[in-house]
Design an enzyme around this catalytic site. Structure first.
Site, mmCIF file in Angstrom:
data_model
loop_
_atom_site.group_PDB
_atom_site.id
_atom_site.type_symbol
_atom_site.label_atom_id
_atom_site.label_comp_id
_atom_site.label_asym_id
_atom_site.label_seq_id
_atom_site.Cartn_x
_atom_site.Cartn_y
_atom_site.Cartn_z
ATOM 1 C CB ILE A 243 -0.756 -6.755 -6.367
ATOM 2 C CG1 ILE A 243 -1.061 -5.267 -7.137
ATOM 3 C CG2 ILE A 243 -0.848 -6.736 -4.674
ATOM 4 C CD1 ILE A 243 -2.629 -5.065 -6.725
ATOM 5 C CG PHE B 250 -5.772 0.748 0.567
ATOM 6 C CD1 PHE B 250 -4.496 0.460 0.179
ATOM 7 C CD2 PHE B 250 -6.685 0.647 -0.360
ATOM 8 C CE1 PHE B 250 -4.276 -0.460 -0.771
ATOM 9 C CE2 PHE B 250 -6.442 -0.084 -1.359
ATOM 10 C CZ PHE B 250 -5.117 -0.429 -1.600
ATOM 11 C CG ASP B 251 -0.338 2.991 -0.299
ATOM 12 O OD1 ASP B 251 0.183 4.007 0.214
ATOM 13 O OD2 ASP B 251 0.509 1.947 -0.594
ATOM 14 C CE1 TYR C 184 -0.376 -6.322 -1.056
ATOM 15 C CE2 TYR C 184 -2.339 -4.951 -1.691
ATOM 16 C CZ TYR C 184 -1.274 -5.186 -1.695
ATOM 17 O OH TYR C 184 -0.343 -4.194 -2.195
ATOM 18 C CE1 TYR D 4 -0.185 2.837 -3.905
ATOM 19 C CE2 TYR D 4 2.167 3.560 -4.968
ATOM 20 C CZ TYR D 4 1.317 2.930 -3.832
ATOM 21 O OH TYR D 4 1.939 2.905 -2.823
ATOM 22 C CG PHE E 188 -4.394 0.139 -7.327
ATOM 23 C CD1 PHE E 188 -3.613 0.422 -6.209
ATOM 24 C CD2 PHE E 188 -4.976 -1.387 -7.218
ATOM 25 C CE1 PHE E 188 -3.252 -0.205 -5.271
ATOM 26 C CE2 PHE E 188 -4.516 -2.191 -6.089
ATOM 27 C CZ PHE E 188 -3.653 -1.448 -5.197
#
Length: 126
Positions: free
Chosen positions: A69, A49-50, A95, A38, A117
């Site tokens: 999530i 961010f990730d 979140y 992902y 995502f």
């Protein structure tokens, strides 16, 4: 207070776009162990961010049991093995008001952030 929305109603908030079709036959079920790649971005500016791809390490988890999530628990169930898709998720499915604190102080994901995502379903139950 307001009743929390049911999963069925929340699923309508997941906007999924298929980038590459999977096998269209093998779908995850609640409780399956999945292996995914992902990349997460902020919807507002597209900033990453990730990403499991950056770590060169796929992410393993159990689907449908609250380990990830809500937007993943809901959106990934409709993906077939090998599928690559984007999940466009409102903050309530990510979140929410809590956000994600950063180790350096401040936030890795700010409160009320909508996230997008790109996800790839690599393995189911292996």
């Amino acid at each position: 207070g307001r009743k929390p929305m049911s999963d069925k109603n929340l699923a309508f908030l997941v906007k999924k776009r298929i980038i590459k079709e999977g096998d269209k036959q093998t779908f995850p079920k609640k409780g399956d162990r999945l292996v995914m790649h992902y990349t997460g971005r902020f919807k507002i500016n597209g900033r990453k961010f990730d990403s499991s791809r950056d770590r060169k390490e796929p992410f393993c988890f159990t689907i449908g049991v609250g380990q990830v999530i809500k937007g993943w628990d809901l959106g990934i169930l409709s993906m077939s093995l090998g599928e690559v898709a984007t999940l466009d998720l409102p903050s309530v499915l990510c979140y929410g008001e809590r956000g994600v604190a950063s180790d350096e102080g401040g936030y890795k994901v700010p409160p009320n952030a909508a996230l997008v995502f790109e996800v790839e379903l690599l393995e189911i139950n292996l």
